[in-house]
Write a protein that holds these residues in place. Structure first.
Motif, PDB file in Angstrom:
ATOM      1  N   ALA A  76       0.843  -1.200   0.000  1.00  0.00           N
ATOM      2  CA  ALA A  76       0.000   0.000   0.000  1.00  0.00           C
ATOM      3  C   ALA A  76       0.874   1.245   0.000  1.00  0.00           C
ATOM      4  N   MET A  77       1.947   1.158   0.770  1.00  0.00           N
ATOM      5  CA  MET A  77       2.865   2.298   0.854  1.00  0.00           C
ATOM      6  C   MET A  77       3.468   2.583  -0.524  1.00  0.00           C
ATOM      7  N   LEU A  78       3.913   1.511  -1.194  1.00  0.00           N
ATOM      8  CA  LEU A  78       4.497   1.665  -2.527  1.00  0.00           C
ATOM      9  C   LEU A  78       3.472   2.271  -3.480  1.00  0.00           C
ATOM     10  N   SER A  79       2.253   1.767  -3.371  1.00  0.00           N
ATOM     11  CA  SER A  79       1.217   2.256  -4.260  1.00  0.00           C
ATOM     12  C   SER A  79       0.906   3.717  -3.951  1.00  0.00           C
ATOM     13  N   PHE A  80       0.965   4.056  -2.645  1.00  0.00           N
ATOM     14  CA  PHE A  80       0.776   5.458  -2.279  1.00  0.00           C
ATOM     15  C   PHE A  80       1.841   6.330  -2.935  1.00  0.00           C
ATOM     16  N   LEU A  81       3.102   5.855  -2.884  1.00  0.00           N
ATOM     17  CA  LEU A  81       4.193   6.626  -3.506  1.00  0.00           C
ATOM     18  C   LEU A  81       3.964   6.774  -5.011  1.00  0.00           C
ATOM     19  N   GLY A  82       3.446   5.702  -5.624  1.00  0.00           N
ATOM     20  CA  GLY A  82       3.144   5.757  -7.062  1.00  0.00           C
ATOM     21  C   GLY A  82       2.149   6.859  -7.365  1.00  0.00           C
ATOM     22  N   GLY A  83       1.064   6.878  -6.584  1.00  0.00           N
ATOM     23  CA  GLY A  83       0.045   7.904  -6.797  1.00  0.00           C
ATOM     24  C   GLY A  83       0.594   9.287  -6.522  1.00  0.00           C
ATOM     25  N   PHE A  84       1.390   9.376  -5.472  1.00  0.00           N
ATOM     26  CA  PHE A  84       2.006  10.639  -5.093  1.00  0.00           C
ATOM     27  C   PHE A  84       2.895  11.138  -6.238  1.00  0.00           C
ATOM     28  N   SER A  85       3.701  10.210  -6.797  1.00  0.00           N
ATOM     29  CA  SER A  85       4.571  10.552  -7.930  1.00  0.00           C
ATOM     30  C   SER A  85       3.754  11.071  -9.103  1.00  0.00           C
ATOM     31  N   SER A  86       2.681  10.349  -9.421  1.00  0.00           N
ATOM     32  CA  SER A  86       1.882  10.742 -10.581  1.00  0.00           C
ATOM     33  C   SER A  86       1.381  12.154 -10.399  1.00  0.00           C
ATOM     34  N   ALA A  87       0.857  12.438  -9.205  1.00  0.00           N
ATOM     35  CA  ALA A  87       0.265  13.751  -8.978  1.00  0.00           C
ATOM     36  C   ALA A  87       1.338  14.836  -8.986  1.00  0.00           C
ATOM     37  N   THR A  88       2.427  14.608  -8.261  1.00  0.00           N
ATOM     38  CA  THR A  88       3.420  15.669  -8.139  1.00  0.00           C
ATOM     39  C   THR A  88       4.064  15.986  -9.492  1.00  0.00           C
ATOM     40  N   SER A  89       4.430  14.945 -10.253  1.00  0.00           N
ATOM     41  CA  SER A  89       5.137  15.260 -11.501  1.00  0.00           C
ATOM     42  C   SER A  89       4.231  16.035 -12.438  1.00  0.00           C
ATOM     43  N   MET A  90       2.939  15.638 -12.474  1.00  0.00           N
ATOM     44  CA  MET A  90       2.023  16.378 -13.339  1.00  0.00           C
ATOM     45  C   MET A  90       1.928  17.835 -12.910  1.00  0.00           C
ATOM     46  N   VAL A  91       1.729  18.055 -11.603  1.00  0.00           N
ATOM     47  CA  VAL A  91       1.510  19.432 -11.140  1.00  0.00           C
ATOM     48  C   VAL A  91       2.749  20.286 -11.402  1.00  0.00           C
ATOM     49  N   ILE A  92       3.927  19.711 -11.154  1.00  0.00           N
ATOM     50  CA  ILE A  92       5.157  20.485 -11.336  1.00  0.00           C
ATOM     51  C   ILE A  92       5.309  20.916 -12.792  1.00  0.00           C
ATOM     52  N   VAL A  93       5.196  19.958 -13.708  1.00  0.00           N
ATOM     53  CA  VAL A  93       5.421  20.314 -15.113  1.00  0.00           C
ATOM     54  C   VAL A  93       4.305  21.205 -15.639  1.00  0.00           C
ATOM     55  N   ALA A  94       3.065  20.893 -15.231  1.00  0.00           N
ATOM     56  CA  ALA A  94       1.955  21.715 -15.723  1.00  0.00           C
ATOM     57  C   ALA A  94       2.100  23.153 -15.237  1.00  0.00           C
ATOM     58  N   SER A  95       2.464  23.328 -13.966  1.00  0.00           N
ATOM     59  CA  SER A  95       2.566  24.705 -13.473  1.00  0.00           C
ATOM     60  C   SER A  95       3.738  25.421 -14.130  1.00  0.00           C
ATOM     61  N   MET A  96       4.832  24.669 -14.410  1.00  0.00           N
ATOM     62  CA  MET A  96       5.967  25.277 -15.109  1.00  0.00           C
ATOM     63  C   MET A  96       5.559  25.736 -16.506  1.00  0.00           C
ATOM     64  N   ALA A  97       4.873  24.832 -17.219  1.00  0.00           N
ATOM     65  CA  ALA A  97       4.487  25.154 -18.599  1.00  0.00           C
ATOM     66  C   ALA A  97       3.521  26.333 -18.609  1.00  0.00           C
ATOM     67  N   LEU A  98       2.545  26.301 -17.707  1.00  0.00           N
ATOM     68  CA  LEU A  98       1.582  27.404 -17.677  1.00  0.00           C
ATOM     69  C   LEU A  98       2.261  28.710 -17.278  1.00  0.00           C
ATOM     70  N   SER A  99       3.214  28.628 -16.360  1.00  0.00           N
ATOM     71  CA  SER A  99       3.858  29.871 -15.922  1.00  0.00           C
ATOM     72  C   SER A  99       4.686  30.475 -17.051  1.00  0.00           C
ATOM     73  N   THR A 100       5.325  29.612 -17.863  1.00  0.00           N
ATOM     74  CA  THR A 100       6.054  30.139 -19.018  1.00  0.00           C
ATOM     75  C   THR A 100       5.096  30.890 -19.937  1.00  0.00           C
ATOM     76  N   MET A 101       3.933  30.270 -20.177  1.00  0.00           N
ATOM     77  CA  MET A 101       2.967  30.901 -21.072  1.00  0.00           C
ATOM     78  C   MET A 101       2.458  32.213 -20.465  1.00  0.00           C
TER      79      MET A 101
END
Lengths: 892, 103
Positions: free
Chosen positions: A326-351
């Motif tokens: 469960a812990m591993l799966s939590f990290l997986g979900g955490f990874s998915s969310a964080t990487s998306m938010v980081i790149v999306a906010s970077m891309a939007l901020s550039t725009m």
């Protein structure tokens, strides 16, 4: 279970620390130029996996529980895009690289004549579309935290505060690694490497849960298949309309999502990475979806009714007592969310910063390109603020919506929003006739329909129930879910069909009837025929451009040393002396692309246009537009190029001629002056010696005074003759140099004390002693002579009270440069070209020199393998002395 | 020579060397793969849904079909990707740029 929750928080923080470390190291390695693996196709493919967000990590299982295999369409669309790279992505990537675009808004603006209006529209659409998506990620992280805390009842846990913490942490990460530099190509190795690591974590996590379910719980593949068939989702039950609509949406969004565009086009290092990504990315999503249905089916069977299916990936291992999994799966979900938010906010901020904040800032501060202050730091600040704004918007949306609702719904709405950019994108890449008006009109219609039929009804509460049921003002053919009376369609299919169809239709029709302006047609040709015109033919004609103004502007955007290096390289390429290149079209275009990396194509174009005076379409450009009559045009383009070259040469000749004439006049004036200078002392020598000779009753004091005057005048004569002789010797090359080893700091010290001793004015001198400890092997006396000359010039000619002198030492590439910059008004352009000529004096009689000082300096420095040049654009008089450094010389 | 002239000359040539011919067929394959993928993924549109008279397609069969088709596409794409170096180069000499121009 107490320990479990604490452990979870600890693991989570540790994981974040690892991500920080990885990003930091990758940035460091990339900065040193090592680390080829950072640019490998593997990292590229893994970074593409930010397509799989928490929505797909957790949500896919929930989706499967609700609609069976429909979830797989989210992956099938991108698979088709990737395996069809030869058709689409290859061109997109090539265009992105050759135009140096920074975002999808930048690409569209660049294609449609560098229009900032279009860029603003696309940016707004992207922000509206992506904000709910970011909210969704925050929600999934807090939900998964809640799942663990529910199992641990003693903990007080607040969703709201955790959402705030998560948003804050993500903002810090994105700011630290996404806005560190303004790279010309906008690459961020640190972030990309970190999200590649997260890609591995989420894949491993989902595979681990899947393997546990299939072989640990169900007992093998065939048993799993049997239990799937027996489960509530055991039959094929997908609406054909939704199947095609969502596959199409996913394919469109895969290209148009700002974050995907960022990793796929902007961060790509080599077009050949597509060869690998073409199969590796489909393989990645294949593996991500392989175990979704088994997890869904077994979860439905084993977990109590009413369990949130969106969290099966987490709750299934928990219910079986497998907390590690469960812990591993939590990290997986955490990874998915964080990487998306980081790149999306970077891309939007550039725009946001390139297309909204910077244009506003530039127009506010007035004169645009020549504003004071450092644009570079403003751009960085704008990006950082934009990141915070984007995340804050996401957080507020999350607060307002209050969570709940199936994860999948919001994701698809987002997809449909950004998919509106597809017609102008595809049209722009494949159809020369596509125009800005068409793109704007299509986007407006598509985005409007998307808002009306999908986003607003989906939010709930924004549209009154009556409008949903009977249509606005009772017009039933305008009902949001049944436009033009077509009922019975699923709302998603309905919205996608109408918005995309009308978007495309309006785009095409308006494009057909509107007329593009020349820049637009030019860009159109460059985009559509990118494989033929990859080198780029669009140019500036900068005959009226002032190189110095360009340098002042470039320094503010790129930073002083980068800009100077760029200008020097260009000057060298043109074979010119000094630091200012001719404003040739080639140079201006390269400069524009460099600037575009920092402030976006539209802004860069506007800034150069401001200085150069309007965009221009050269014959080469027309060649690109009108390929049909290519040969004829090419011939005339050669003529044009030749005549341009001729007129440049003629101009240079004219300048040389003017200079010769001026010099000759000066020589005459100088001869007159030399005679005058010689005559004045001669006259007084004669007069006083006659007095001494003829007057009988002189007191001893008078005799001494007259003799002293004669002596002084004789000295003045000697000095003048010495200077002339010195120059003569230097010029004829008969000088013998007394080469010694020493330290720059000592030479400067000596020169300063010699030049400032007994001076009538006091001058403030700024130095940075730590930079001056450079070993030299040179004729130190001659060098000191040069320094003394430059310092006394500053003292004499600086017209500001009190005079200040800044001495700046930089060493690079085996050379050391010493800049002497004062705070006066500097040299006029005419004076800059003549300053080093013999007999030239800036202000006539005022300073009383013979006009030989700088000419001697230049001769000396050339004998010492160095040079002395005037450094324009420093806000005052500035001279740069360059010297070679000898590595083998050790400081004594 | 202008690009147009180059292209015109190319158009005149009908018979190519074996190698050039193979290269072009590879490129055709790369283009057609997306079409093949679209067709394969459109097949489920024809399936009987739950509640149909003849009985719906079982979830296990659906999974097996979709994932096999998917795997096949990946395999072909892998083969094209690995060999791409040899066929993507155009006769006109337009090659993808190896790396970013610096500066």
């Amino acid at each position: 279970m107490m320990a479990s929750f604490n452990l979870l928080v600890a693991v989570c923080l540790g994981y974040v620390a690892i991500l920080f470390a990885v990003a930091f190291l990758a940035d460091r390695i990339a900065a040193t130029g090592r680390g080829r693996w950072l640019r490998s196709p593997l990292i590229y493919t893994l970074s593409l996996s930010i397509y799989c967000t928490a929505w797909t990590f957790y949500g896919a299982v929930g989706y499967a529980v609700r609609s069976g295999l429909e979830f797989v369409t989210i992956y099938l669309g991108p698979t088709i895009v990737m395996i069809g790279w030869w058709w689409g992505l290859r061109k997109l990537v090539r265009v992105g690289r050759s135009q140096r675009v920074t975002s999808i808004a930048d690409l569209l603006s660049s294609r449609y004549g560098k229009s900032n209006t279009l860029a603003i529209c696309v940016t707004l659409l992207a922000v509206i579309g992506i904000t709910p998506y970011i909210a969704l990620q925050l929600q999934s992280i807090t939900l998964s935290f809640t799942t663990f805390s529910e199992a641990d009842p003693s903990r007080g846990w607040s969703d709201v505060s955790s959402g705030l913490w998560v948003a804050g942490g993500l903002a810090i990460f994105a700011i630290l690694f996404g806005t560190r530099n303004l790279d010309a190509n906008e690459r961020h190795h640190g972030v990309v490497t970190a999200i590649a690591l997260e890609a591995v974590v989420k894949l491993v996590a989902l595979l681990a849960v899947g393997i546990f379910v299939v072989w640990g719980l169900a007992g093998g593949v065939s048993e799993t298949m049997a239990r799937i068939d027996a489960s509530p989702i055991g039959e094929w039950n997908v609406d054909p309309g939704r199947w095609s609509a969502i596959t199409f949406l996913a394919a469109a969004a895969f290209v148009c999502l700002p974050r995907m565009f960022q990793v796929m086009v902007v961060e790509i290092d080599n077009e050949r990475h597509l060869h690998t990504a073409a199969w590796a990315f489909p393989l990645y999503v294949f593996l991500m979806s392989l175990f979704v249905v088994p997890i869904a089916a077994i979860g439905l069977e084993l977990l109590p009714e009413g369990t949130n299916p969106d969290l099966f990936v987490l709750t299934l291992p928990l219910s079986q007592g497998r907390e590690d999994l469960a812990m591993l799966s939590f990290l997986g979900g955490f990874s998915s969310a964080t990487s998306m938010v980081i790149v999306a906010s970077m891309a939007l901020s550039t725009m946001l910063s390139n297309h909204i904040v910077m244009p506003i800032w530039l127009s506010w501060t007035g004169s645009g390109a020549s504003v004071s202050g450092d644009v570079r730091s403003v751009v960085l600040l704008a990006r950082r603020v934009s990141i915070v704004v984007v995340l804050a918007l996401g957080y507020f949306y999350y607060m307002l919506s209050g969570g709940g609702a199936g994860l999948a719904a919001i994701g698809l709405i987002s997809f449909a929003g950004v998919a509106q950019m597809l017609p102008p994108l595809v049209g722009g890449l494949y159809w020369r006739g596509a125009t800005r008006s068409g793109a704007l009109a299509g986007l407006a219609v598509g985005a409007g329909l998307w808002l009306y039929t999908l986003l607003l009804p989906g939010l709930g509460g924004f549209l009154p129930e009556a409008v949903l049921q009977q249509g606005p003002f009772g017009l039933s053919w305008l009902r949001p879910h049944a436009l033009f009376g077509i009922t019975g369609l699923d709302p998603m299919t309905h919205a996608v069909m109408w918005s995309m169809a009308l978007n495309t239709l309006v785009f095409v029709v308006v494009s057909l009837i509107s007329l593009p302006d020349p820049v637009e047609r030019l860009q159109g040709a460059q985009f559509v025929d990118v494989f033929e015109h990859s080198t780029g033919l669009r140019g500036w004609t900068g005959y009226v451009a002032q190189s110095e103004d360009l340098l002042v502007m470039a320094q503010r955007i790129l930073g002083a040393s980068d800009a100077q290096a760029l200008f020097q390289r260009e000057a060298k390429r043109q074979g010119a002396r000094g630091t200012l290149p001719e404003p040739t079209p080639d140079f201006l275009q390269r400069l524009e692309r460099n600037l575009a990396g920092s402030v976006g194509a539209a802004a860069a174009h506007a800034m150069i246009a401001q200085i150069v005076g309007g965009s221009s379409v050269s014959v080469e450009d027309l060649l690109a537009v009108a390929d049909e009559s290519a040969q004829m045009l090419e011939y005339s383009s050669q003529l044009e190029a030749k005549s341009a070259e001729l007129s440049r040469t003629a101009r240079q000749l004219r300048e040389a001629n003017e200079m010769l004439t001026r010099l000759s006049e000066q020589k005459d004036a100088f001869l007159g002056q030399v005679s005058h200078e010689l005559r004045t002392p001669m006259t007084s020598i004669r007069a006083f010696s006659e007095i001494l000779r003829d007057t009988e009753d002189l007191t001893p004091a008078e005799t001494t005074r007259y003799a002293a005057i004669i002596h002084d005048e004789a000295l003045r004569l000697t000095r003048l003759l010495d200077d002339l002789l010195d120059l003569n010797v230097l010029e004829s090359g008969q000088v013998s140099l007394n080469m010694r080893s020493g330290v720059l700091a000592q030479v400067l010290e000596h020169a300063l004390s010699a030049a400032l001793a007994g001076a009538a004015r006091k001058m403030i001198v700024h130095r940075r002693p730590e930079t001056e400890n450079i070993p030299l092997h040179s004729d130190l006396d001659r060098l000191a002579q040069v320094f003394i000359n430059l310092i006394s010039n500053a003292l004499k000619y600086c017209d500001t009270e009190p005079p200040e002198l800044t001495i700046r030492v930089q060493s690079q590439g085996g050379k050391v440069s010493v800049d002497f910059i004062d705070n006066g008004s500097g040299l006029t352009e005419e004076a800059q070209t003549l300053a080093f000529e013999k007999f030239y004096r800036v202000s006539g009689e005022k300073a009383g020199g013979a006009g030989l000082g700088l000419a001697i300096c230049r001769e000396i420095m050339q004998r010492l393998d160095g040079d002395v040049t005037y450094l324009p654009g420093q806000g005052g008089g500035a001279f740069r002395v360059t010297l070679p450094i000898r590595d083998d010389v050790k400081v004594a | 020579m202008s690009p147009e002239a180059t292209r015109r000359r190319r158009r005149e040539t009908v018979v190519h060397e074996r190698q050039t011919y193979r290269r072009r067929r590879h490129r055709d394959a790369a283009r057609l793969l997306a079409v093949l993928g679209t067709v394969l993924f459109a097949v489920p549109l024809l399936w009987e849904r739950a509640g149909a008279e003849g009985g719906a397609v079982a979830m296990s069969s659906a999974i097996i079909y979709l994932f096999s088709a998917w795997a096949a596409l990946i395999a072909i794409s892998f083969w094209l990707g690995v060999t791409a170096r040899h066929w993507e180069q155009d006769e006109t000499g337009s090659t993808p740029n190896q790396d970013a121009e610096t500066g």
